[in-house]
Design a protein around this motif. Structure first.
Motif, PDB file in Angstrom:
ATOM      1  N   ALA A 165     -58.279  72.292 -22.686  1.00  0.00           N
ATOM      2  CA  ALA A 165     -57.518  72.710 -24.397  1.00  0.00           C
ATOM      3  C   ALA A 165     -56.788  72.126 -24.420  1.00  0.00           C
ATOM      4  O   ALA A 165     -55.848  72.607 -25.348  1.00  0.00           O
ATOM      5  CB  ALA A 165     -57.617  74.492 -24.099  1.00  0.00           C
ATOM      6  N   VAL A 166     -55.877  71.934 -22.827  1.00  0.00           N
ATOM      7  CA  VAL A 166     -53.937  71.749 -23.160  1.00  0.00           C
ATOM      8  C   VAL A 166     -54.273  70.203 -23.122  1.00  0.00           C
ATOM      9  O   VAL A 166     -53.472  69.181 -23.621  1.00  0.00           O
ATOM     10  CB  VAL A 166     -53.566  72.781 -22.581  1.00  0.00           C
ATOM     11  CG1 VAL A 166     -51.636  71.904 -22.644  1.00  0.00           C
ATOM     12  CG2 VAL A 166     -53.493  73.987 -23.092  1.00  0.00           C
ATOM     13  N   GLY A 167     -54.431  70.106 -22.162  1.00  0.00           N
ATOM     14  CA  GLY A 167     -54.124  68.520 -21.067  1.00  0.00           C
ATOM     15  C   GLY A 167     -54.724  67.356 -22.154  1.00  0.00           C
ATOM     16  O   GLY A 167     -53.732  67.251 -22.645  1.00  0.00           O
ATOM     17  N   LEU A 168     -55.714  67.989 -22.569  1.00  0.00           N
ATOM     18  CA  LEU A 168     -56.296  66.755 -23.068  1.00  0.00           C
ATOM     19  C   LEU A 168     -56.222  66.372 -24.059  1.00  0.00           C
ATOM     20  O   LEU A 168     -55.639  65.592 -25.001  1.00  0.00           O
ATOM     21  CB  LEU A 168     -57.972  67.091 -22.986  1.00  0.00           C
ATOM     22  CG  LEU A 168     -58.711  65.629 -23.222  1.00  0.00           C
ATOM     23  CD1 LEU A 168     -58.584  64.903 -22.811  1.00  0.00           C
ATOM     24  CD2 LEU A 168     -60.673  66.467 -23.619  1.00  0.00           C
ATOM     25  N   PRO A 169     -55.972  67.539 -25.035  1.00  0.00           N
ATOM     26  CA  PRO A 169     -55.231  67.031 -26.458  1.00  0.00           C
ATOM     27  C   PRO A 169     -53.909  66.748 -26.322  1.00  0.00           C
ATOM     28  O   PRO A 169     -53.550  66.464 -27.234  1.00  0.00           O
ATOM     29  CB  PRO A 169     -55.223  68.816 -27.058  1.00  0.00           C
ATOM     30  CG  PRO A 169     -56.653  69.106 -26.195  1.00  0.00           C
ATOM     31  CD  PRO A 169     -56.794  68.911 -25.664  1.00  0.00           C
ATOM     32  N   THR A 170     -53.198  67.338 -25.685  1.00  0.00           N
ATOM     33  CA  THR A 170     -51.731  66.424 -24.914  1.00  0.00           C
ATOM     34  C   THR A 170     -52.133  64.606 -24.795  1.00  0.00           C
ATOM     35  O   THR A 170     -50.618  64.127 -25.977  1.00  0.00           O
ATOM     36  CB  THR A 170     -51.085  67.813 -24.463  1.00  0.00           C
ATOM     37  OG1 THR A 170     -51.421  69.062 -24.498  1.00  0.00           O
ATOM     38  CG2 THR A 170     -49.530  66.691 -24.018  1.00  0.00           C
ATOM     39  N   LEU A 171     -52.589  64.389 -23.386  1.00  0.00           N
ATOM     40  CA  LEU A 171     -52.318  63.113 -23.277  1.00  0.00           C
ATOM     41  C   LEU A 171     -53.176  62.516 -25.017  1.00  0.00           C
ATOM     42  O   LEU A 171     -52.666  61.560 -25.406  1.00  0.00           O
ATOM     43  CB  LEU A 171     -54.226  63.390 -22.488  1.00  0.00           C
ATOM     44  CG  LEU A 171     -54.027  61.570 -21.561  1.00  0.00           C
ATOM     45  CD1 LEU A 171     -53.012  61.263 -21.413  1.00  0.00           C
ATOM     46  CD2 LEU A 171     -55.433  61.661 -21.056  1.00  0.00           C
ATOM     47  N   LEU A 172     -54.317  62.682 -25.666  1.00  0.00           N
ATOM     48  CA  LEU A 172     -54.852  62.839 -27.212  1.00  0.00           C
ATOM     49  C   LEU A 172     -53.458  62.338 -27.281  1.00  0.00           C
ATOM     50  O   LEU A 172     -53.306  61.124 -28.689  1.00  0.00           O
ATOM     51  CB  LEU A 172     -55.552  63.123 -27.481  1.00  0.00           C
ATOM     52  CG  LEU A 172     -57.598  62.869 -26.863  1.00  0.00           C
ATOM     53  CD1 LEU A 172     -57.878  63.614 -27.592  1.00  0.00           C
ATOM     54  CD2 LEU A 172     -57.341  61.506 -26.436  1.00  0.00           C
ATOM     55  N   ILE A 173     -52.869  63.180 -27.818  1.00  0.00           N
ATOM     56  CA  ILE A 173     -51.710  62.681 -29.130  1.00  0.00           C
ATOM     57  C   ILE A 173     -50.485  62.246 -28.157  1.00  0.00           C
ATOM     58  O   ILE A 173     -49.727  61.356 -29.532  1.00  0.00           O
ATOM     59  CB  ILE A 173     -50.854  64.496 -29.553  1.00  0.00           C
ATOM     60  CG1 ILE A 173     -51.869  65.812 -29.239  1.00  0.00           C
ATOM     61  CG2 ILE A 173     -49.852  64.329 -29.871  1.00  0.00           C
ATOM     62  CD1 ILE A 173     -51.639  66.779 -29.573  1.00  0.00           C
ATOM     63  N   SER A 174     -49.968  62.415 -27.206  1.00  0.00           N
ATOM     64  CA  SER A 174     -48.827  60.905 -27.192  1.00  0.00           C
ATOM     65  C   SER A 174     -49.776  59.679 -26.805  1.00  0.00           C
ATOM     66  O   SER A 174     -48.782  58.776 -26.934  1.00  0.00           O
ATOM     67  CB  SER A 174     -49.067  61.791 -25.174  1.00  0.00           C
ATOM     68  OG  SER A 174     -50.077  61.496 -24.685  1.00  0.00           O
TER      69      SER A 174
END
Length: 177
Positions: A165-174
């Motif tokens: 919920a946090v790591g995957l979206p953050t990775l995709l955003i970056s």
């Protein structure tokens, strides 16, 4: 490391419990396995359960047991993703964004099938009519379920929920921005 009683974690993350049981029910419906009773959430152990007829074949039993892994993971990521952009990219999230991230983590951290799911699958696979391929596929799944249950003592379920919920979206955003 500190100890928090499981019931408190269950209460705090009740949306994940509800989606977990909904996933079992949904997979039963997809495979046309009659469901007798569904308890989405209760203040007892287990926090929820689905009682259903035995599946028509062992692959269906495996999928019904691990259905929450797929549904909770996907739903947890999808719910948290829209909130991740303002919170992690622009650092200006509002209360609704943080609520969505909480829901995403809560749902994703209940993705792991329970020991009860493993026991049900074990009972199904040890029947005499179980094919070799079902055993080859099913027994490692049971082992992974138990490993996840042991890992939850060390907060593996919470780490997984945060990663989804946090790591995957953050990775995709970056990667995209």
């Amino acid at each position: 490391m500190f100890f928090i009683p499981g019931i408190l974690i269950t209460i705090a993350t009740f949306p994940g419990v509800i989606v977990h049981e909904l996933a079992h029910q949904l997979f039963c419906r997809w495979y046309k396995v009659p469901v007798f009773k569904v308890v989405y959430f209760q203040m007892a152990n287990p926090a929820g359960y689905v009682l259903h007829e035995p599946a028509n074949n062992k692959l269906q039993s495996i999928m019904i047991s691990i259905g929450p892994f797929f549904l909770n993971t996907i739903l947890g990521a999808l719910i948290a993703f829209p909130a991740a952009i303002p919170v992690f990219k622009f650092d200006n999230g509002n209360i609704a964004d943080y609520l969505l991230i909480y829901l995403g983590v809560s749902i994703a951290m209940h993705a792991f099938p329970s020991r009860g799911d493993a026991q049900s699958l074990w009972q199904s696979l040890k029947e005499s009519d179980t094919s070799l391929i079902a055993k080859i596929l099913g027994y490692p799944v049971i082992g992974l379920i138990y490993a996840g249950a042991i890992g939850s003592f060390f907060w593996l379920d919470l780490a997984y929920g945060i990663a989804i919920a946090v790591g995957l979206p953050t990775l995709l955003i970056s990667l995209l921005g």
